[in-house]
Design a protein around this motif. Structure first.
Motif, PDB file in Angstrom:
ATOM      1  N   HIS A   7       0.832  -1.188   0.000  1.00 62.16           N
ATOM      2  CA  HIS A   7       0.000   0.000   0.000  1.00 62.16           C
ATOM      3  C   HIS A   7       0.874   1.248   0.000  1.00 62.16           C
ATOM      4  O   HIS A   7       0.638   2.215  -0.717  1.00 62.16           O
ATOM      5  CB  HIS A   7      -0.895  -0.022   1.232  1.00 62.16           C
ATOM      6  CG  HIS A   7      -2.027   0.933   1.143  1.00 62.16           C
ATOM      7  ND1 HIS A   7      -3.098   0.718   0.334  1.00 62.16           N
ATOM      8  CD2 HIS A   7      -2.235   2.122   1.752  1.00 62.16           C
ATOM      9  CE1 HIS A   7      -3.929   1.744   0.439  1.00 62.16           C
ATOM     10  NE2 HIS A   7      -3.432   2.604   1.290  1.00 62.16           N
ATOM     11  N   SER A  10       2.476   2.143  -3.284  1.00 57.32           N
ATOM     12  CA  SER A  10       1.653   2.778  -4.312  1.00 57.32           C
ATOM     13  C   SER A  10       1.447   4.260  -4.047  1.00 57.32           C
ATOM     14  O   SER A  10       0.753   4.927  -4.790  1.00 57.32           O
ATOM     15  CB  SER A  10       0.307   2.071  -4.418  1.00 57.32           C
ATOM     16  OG  SER A  10      -0.459   2.376  -3.281  1.00 57.32           O
ATOM     17  N   SER A  11       2.048   4.772  -2.958  1.00 61.43           N
ATOM     18  CA  SER A  11       1.935   6.207  -2.711  1.00 61.43           C
ATOM     19  C   SER A  11       3.031   6.931  -3.484  1.00 61.43           C
ATOM     20  O   SER A  11       4.207   6.611  -3.331  1.00 61.43           O
ATOM     21  CB  SER A  11       2.041   6.477  -1.207  1.00 61.43           C
ATOM     22  OG  SER A  11       3.042   7.408  -0.949  1.00 61.43           O
ATOM     23  N   PHE A  15       7.160   6.307  -3.335  1.00 60.61           N
ATOM     24  CA  PHE A  15       7.811   5.621  -4.457  1.00 60.61           C
ATOM     25  C   PHE A  15       8.847   6.529  -5.105  1.00 60.61           C
ATOM     26  O   PHE A  15       9.902   6.073  -5.531  1.00 60.61           O
ATOM     27  CB  PHE A  15       6.769   5.201  -5.494  1.00 60.61           C
ATOM     28  CG  PHE A  15       7.328   4.273  -6.521  1.00 60.61           C
ATOM     29  CD1 PHE A  15       7.308   2.910  -6.315  1.00 60.61           C
ATOM     30  CD2 PHE A  15       7.919   4.764  -7.673  1.00 60.61           C
ATOM     31  CE1 PHE A  15       7.852   2.046  -7.242  1.00 60.61           C
ATOM     32  CE2 PHE A  15       8.465   3.902  -8.609  1.00 60.61           C
ATOM     33  CZ  PHE A  15       8.427   2.552  -8.383  1.00 60.61           C
ATOM     34  N   ALA A  78       1.175  -3.764 -15.283  1.00 59.21           N
ATOM     35  CA  ALA A  78       0.963  -2.503 -14.574  1.00 59.21           C
ATOM     36  C   ALA A  78      -0.368  -1.884 -14.982  1.00 59.21           C
ATOM     37  O   ALA A  78      -1.124  -1.397 -14.144  1.00 59.21           O
ATOM     38  CB  ALA A  78       2.113  -1.539 -14.867  1.00 59.21           C
ATOM     39  N   GLY A  82      -3.479  -1.102 -12.604  1.00 57.35           N
ATOM     40  CA  GLY A  82      -4.037   0.244 -12.530  1.00 57.35           C
ATOM     41  C   GLY A  82      -5.509   0.267 -12.870  1.00 57.35           C
ATOM     42  O   GLY A  82      -6.284   1.008 -12.271  1.00 57.35           O
ATOM     43  N   ILE A  87      -5.052   2.128  -9.243  1.00 58.65           N
ATOM     44  CA  ILE A  87      -3.845   2.676  -8.651  1.00 58.65           C
ATOM     45  C   ILE A  87      -3.175   3.559  -9.694  1.00 58.65           C
ATOM     46  O   ILE A  87      -2.761   3.076 -10.748  1.00 58.65           O
ATOM     47  CB  ILE A  87      -2.900   1.542  -8.195  1.00 58.65           C
ATOM     48  CG1 ILE A  87      -3.587   0.712  -7.117  1.00 58.65           C
ATOM     49  CG2 ILE A  87      -1.592   2.116  -7.684  1.00 58.65           C
ATOM     50  CD1 ILE A  87      -2.812  -0.501  -6.709  1.00 58.65           C
ATOM     51  N   LEU A  89      -0.360   5.107  -9.669  1.00 60.19           N
ATOM     52  CA  LEU A  89       1.061   4.875  -9.872  1.00 60.19           C
ATOM     53  C   LEU A  89       1.300   3.766 -10.893  1.00 60.19           C
ATOM     54  O   LEU A  89       2.237   3.822 -11.694  1.00 60.19           O
ATOM     55  CB  LEU A  89       1.711   4.508  -8.535  1.00 60.19           C
ATOM     56  CG  LEU A  89       3.226   4.430  -8.587  1.00 60.19           C
ATOM     57  CD1 LEU A  89       3.803   5.813  -8.756  1.00 60.19           C
ATOM     58  CD2 LEU A  89       3.768   3.788  -7.339  1.00 60.19           C
ATOM     59  N   ALA A  90       0.399   2.757 -10.876  1.00 61.18           N
ATOM     60  CA  ALA A  90       0.558   1.642 -11.819  1.00 61.18           C
ATOM     61  C   ALA A  90       0.410   2.139 -13.255  1.00 61.18           C
ATOM     62  O   ALA A  90       1.153   1.721 -14.151  1.00 61.18           O
ATOM     63  CB  ALA A  90      -0.466   0.561 -11.527  1.00 61.18           C
TER      64      ALA A  90
END
Lengths: 249, 221
Positions: A7, A10-11, A15, A78, A82, A87, A89-90
């Motif tokens: 978790h 994914s911030s 990252f 990815a 996402g 998400i 970031l993905a």
């Protein structure tokens, strides 16, 4: 435990920092491995009994072709992550991987053509399924980038291109198994065989080193692109603005 | 099932009331197929050799032509949004629309292709294989095309890039389709490639509607 770490991963700010810390290590590792692989491939490995020194093209061709496909898998996975879990970031990972994958694919095609001319007597052979589908992979990357190019809204572009990326994954197993399904110019698998690799250790080790080096190179470039992509996407958030302020001084 | 048939008949009715649009892909197919002899050579031996390829490329291009209308009209007048909101699963609606699209654009192609094939001096006894291959391949092309159409339906400048998105995925269909017709021309059994075309079709029908409805949802929100 793992879930919480995932978790956190994914911030974007977390990252971003992680990528900044890892980047120098990745660059060092990839340069060292590629240098070692180049030395091993060009100097230490014995000439091939059939192709002479010409076979040494393998040390560029195979890693770049491998990464051309690997980058697509990374991109599609990815994109799927996402799309399903939303998400952001993905999606950034998928976007950053696409131009890299396209470049590796192009490099694989070009080195293959250069290698093919002296060995097969031709730059290109339409009857070789692997060549044709590998070219299609390049076109898939182009389609992905084109779809993103015409979609104005970024959030929409993320999710539409994610669908396209996942649909295109069908091409990867086709490329992988094409040498077994259609026996043409391309040789069959030499490394991943049940009865062990059909390539001598002196030649194999530099190749594996080279593949590892290219892989780290890919991750390094991915992180570089990703940091830029994250900053663009997070330009309105405070941590990104503070970071920009600090780096300006 | 009832919803499926309702969407299907509605789409067919709408399409049949626009004769000119209905004919476009078919006429395009005929034009492309008749330009090839002018571009290559009118010799019988040459035409016989390239005939299958010409047919398949023309079929591919004309199936692209009809894609833009697949979802765009429904999206613009708002009926697509109603279909998304309705309790009927979107995949069923999408599958019905795909089938309608194939009946309108794919089936006439299957009917007219043998005539074109004959004009390319292809032997009469290969026509059954050609028809079979087209019957198995054109629905797959419709499904792939529907994915492309769904991805671009919400975009203002989306139309022209559908080909860029869809064509790279059509490689296997083209390979097995031409292989089947080639084998038939050489007088051998074309069962292998035909089975593979069937497998591709099953895969497309199973997964295509999922991808298409996901793309439609994103496009129209």
């Amino acid at each position: 435990m793992y879930l919480r770490w995932f978790h956190k991963l994914s911030s974007p700010p977390y990252f971003y920092r992680l990528a900044s810390i890892l980047s120098p290590w990745l660059s060092g590792l990839s340069i060292a491995l590629i240098a070692a692989g180049t030395y091993g491939g060009l100097v230490l490995a014995p000439p091939d009994y059939l192709q002479g020194d010409g076979f040494r093209m393998i040390y560029v061709h195979v890693p770049s072709a491998y990464l051309g496909m690997m980058a697509y898998v990374v991109m599609a996975m990815a994109a799927a992550v996402g799309f399903i879990w939303r998400i952001k970031l993905a999606h950034a990972v998928a976007v950053s991987a696409a131009p890299l994958g396209a470049s590796f694919t192009l490099l694989g095609l070009v080195t293959g053509a250069i290698w093919g001319k002296p060995m097969w007597g031709t730059f290109w052979q339409w009857s070789d399924a692997r060549l044709v589908f590998f070219l299609m992979l390049f076109f898939l990357y182009m389609g992905y980038l084109a779809l993103r190019g015409v979609t104005e809204d970024r959030d929409k572009a993320d999710r539409l291109s994610a669908v396209l990326a996942v649909v295109g994954v069908i091409n990867i197993p086709i490329i992988h198994y094409s040498v077994e399904w259609w026996t043409t110019l391309h040789q069959g698998p030499t490394i991943t065989r049940l009865d062990g690799p059909s390539i001598t250790m002196d030649m194999l080790v530099p190749l594996l080193v080279m593949i590892a080096g290219f892989s780290f190179f890919f991750v390094w470039l991915l992180f570089v692109r990703l940091r830029g992509e994250i900053l663009v996407r997070e330009q309105k958030s405070r941590w990104a603005q503070e970071l920009m302020q600090r780096s300006r001084v | 099932m009832k919803d499926f048939i309702q969407v299907l008949t509605r789409d067919l009715k709408v399409a049949l009331r626009r004769w000119s649009e209905l004919c476009n892909p078919l006429i395009f197919f005929l034009i492309v197929a008749s330009l090839f002899p002018l571009a290559i050579s009118p010799e019988a031996s040459d035409l016989k050799r390239v005939g299958t390829g010409v047919l398949w490329i023309s079929a591919l291009l004309s199936s692209l032509l009809a894609l833009d209308g697949l979802f765009r009209d429904d999206a613009e007048d708002g009926s697509m949004e109603q279909l998304i909101l309705s309790p009927v699963p979107l995949t069923i609606v999408i599958t019905a629309k795909m089938l309608a699209h194939w009946l309108i654009t794919g089936l006439p192609l299957v009917v007219i292709a043998p005539v074109v094939a004959l004009s390319y001096y292809m032997p009469l006894d290969t026509l059954t294989t050609l028809i079979l291959a087209l019957v198995l391949a054109t629905p797959t092309l419709s499904v792939l095309g529907a994915i492309g159409a769904a991805l671009t339906v919400g975009l203002r400048r989306g139309g022209p890039i559908v080909g860029l998105l869809v064509l790279p995925l059509t490689g296997p269909v083209l390979i097995f389709g031409t292989r089947a017709t080639d084998l038939a021309v050489q007088g051998e059994s074309a069962a292998g490639p035909l089975y593979l075309l069937g497998a591709l079709l099953a895969l497309a029908i199973a997964l295509g509607p999922l991808a298409t409805s996901a793309a439609i949802r994103v496009s129209l929100e």
